[in-house]
Design a protein around this motif. Structure first.
Motif, PDB file in Angstrom:
ATOM      1  N   THR A  81      -8.782  10.158 -14.132  1.00 29.80           N
ATOM      2  CA  THR A  81      -7.366  10.190 -14.569  1.00 29.80           C
ATOM      3  C   THR A  81      -6.137  10.411 -13.833  1.00 29.80           C
ATOM      4  N   ALA A  82      -6.547  10.706 -12.398  1.00 33.63           N
ATOM      5  CA  ALA A  82      -5.579  11.054 -11.622  1.00 33.63           C
ATOM      6  C   ALA A  82      -4.973   9.970 -10.752  1.00 33.63           C
ATOM      7  N   LYS A  83      -3.855   9.813 -10.562  1.00 29.89           N
ATOM      8  CA  LYS A  83      -3.181   8.700  -9.841  1.00 29.89           C
ATOM      9  C   LYS A  83      -3.306   9.320  -8.427  1.00 29.89           C
ATOM     10  N   MET A  84      -3.655   8.639  -7.459  1.00 27.97           N
ATOM     11  CA  MET A  84      -3.713   8.808  -6.060  1.00 27.97           C
ATOM     12  C   MET A  84      -2.724   8.193  -5.353  1.00 27.97           C
ATOM     13  N   ASN A  85      -2.103   8.878  -4.265  1.00 29.40           N
ATOM     14  CA  ASN A  85      -1.338   8.171  -3.218  1.00 29.40           C
ATOM     15  C   ASN A  85      -1.777   8.373  -1.828  1.00 29.40           C
ATOM     16  N   THR A  86      -1.691   7.377  -1.289  1.00 29.66           N
ATOM     17  CA  THR A  86      -2.014   7.209   0.205  1.00 29.66           C
ATOM     18  C   THR A  86      -1.033   6.481   1.053  1.00 29.66           C
ATOM     19  N   LEU A  87      -0.502   7.153   2.255  1.00 27.23           N
ATOM     20  CA  LEU A  87       0.352   6.506   3.038  1.00 27.23           C
ATOM     21  C   LEU A  87      -0.246   5.320   3.786  1.00 27.23           C
ATOM     22  N   ARG A  88       0.558   4.277   3.699  1.00 24.19           N
ATOM     23  CA  ARG A  88       0.118   2.877   4.388  1.00 24.19           C
ATOM     24  C   ARG A  88       0.724   3.031   5.831  1.00 24.19           C
ATOM     25  N   ALA A  89       0.015   4.080   6.635  1.00 22.28           N
ATOM     26  CA  ALA A  89       0.781   4.198   8.072  1.00 22.28           C
ATOM     27  C   ALA A  89       0.409   3.154   8.940  1.00 22.28           C
ATOM     28  N   ASP A  90      -0.864   2.644   8.966  1.00 24.66           N
ATOM     29  CA  ASP A  90      -1.455   1.855   9.729  1.00 24.66           C
ATOM     30  C   ASP A  90      -0.557   0.158   9.331  1.00 24.66           C
ATOM     31  N   GLU A  91      -0.578   0.080   8.275  1.00 28.85           N
ATOM     32  CA  GLU A  91       0.066  -1.358   7.729  1.00 28.85           C
ATOM     33  C   GLU A  91       1.372  -1.438   8.276  1.00 28.85           C
ATOM     34  N   MET A  92       2.228   0.051   7.851  1.00 26.69           N
ATOM     35  CA  MET A  92       3.737   0.060   8.208  1.00 26.69           C
ATOM     36  C   MET A  92       3.828   0.013   9.656  1.00 26.69           C
ATOM     37  N   GLU A  93       3.019   0.532  10.503  1.00 25.87           N
ATOM     38  CA  GLU A  93       3.055   0.519  11.758  1.00 25.87           C
ATOM     39  C   GLU A  93       3.000  -0.883  12.401  1.00 25.87           C
ATOM     40  N   ALA A  94       2.075  -1.825  11.957  1.00 24.45           N
ATOM     41  CA  ALA A  94       2.126  -3.051  12.376  1.00 24.45           C
ATOM     42  C   ALA A  94       3.217  -4.078  12.008  1.00 24.45           C
ATOM     43  N   ARG A  95       3.757  -3.559  10.739  1.00 24.83           N
ATOM     44  CA  ARG A  95       5.112  -4.566  10.362  1.00 24.83           C
ATOM     45  C   ARG A  95       6.447  -3.862  11.011  1.00 24.83           C
ATOM     46  N   PHE A  96       6.537  -2.692  11.013  1.00 20.43           N
ATOM     47  CA  PHE A  96       7.854  -2.002  11.628  1.00 20.43           C
ATOM     48  C   PHE A  96       7.327  -1.173  12.734  1.00 20.43           C
ATOM     49  N   PRO A  97       6.870  -1.454  13.798  1.00 23.93           N
ATOM     50  CA  PRO A  97       6.333  -0.431  14.953  1.00 23.93           C
ATOM     51  C   PRO A  97       7.140   0.587  15.232  1.00 23.93           C
TER      52      PRO A  97
END
Length: 135
Positions: A81-97
């Motif tokens: 029932t919990a909504k979990m949050n994950t930082l998209r750090a690797d994806e964001m680094e690839a898009r905006f280094p």
């Protein structure tokens, strides 16, 4: 009698190729949202919505999570029932280094005031207004 199975809850996430730099920067301009991103980066693991240290109500924090998700900064999924949050750090680094790491580093070291009211030495919470700051 058995209950019919319901579909698993899912959350929509943008493809980062469709996210603009403007959208990411607008999401990161808010100190509460930067705090969420910093907590996720610091802890390096998924966090449920109710475990963040934030100075806003749960409903306001939900809005901030939506802005971060729509800007591609976080990924959300359900675990029970919990909504979990994950930082998209690797994806964001690839898009905006370098962008995300620079914002996190600057937020930690810029001496920006905590958006929460500071406790008064006598234990009373004191909020400083702009007029007080000018005096």
């Amino acid at each position: 009698m058995t209950r019919p199975r319901t579909a698993a809850r899912t959350v929509e996430h943008p493809d980062l190729s469709e996210v603009s730099l403007q959208q990411v920067l607008e999401a990161l301009v808010d100190p509460v949202r930067r705090g969420v991103v910093a907590q996720l980066a610091r802890e390096g693991e998924d966090k449920s919505c109710g475990t963040f240290d934030a100075s806003v109500s749960a409903s306001t924090l939900t809005h901030h999570f939506s802005v971060l998700r729509e800007a591609g900064l976080i990924r959300q999924h359900y675990k029970g029932t919990a909504k979990m949050n994950t930082l998209r750090a690797d994806e964001m680094e690839a898009r905006f280094p370098g962008l995300l790491s620079a914002v996190i580093a600057a937020s930690a070291g810029d001496g920006a005031p905590d958006p929460r009211p500071a406790p008064h030495p006598g234990g009373t919470v004191v909020a400083v207004t702009r007029e007080d700051a000018r005096a």
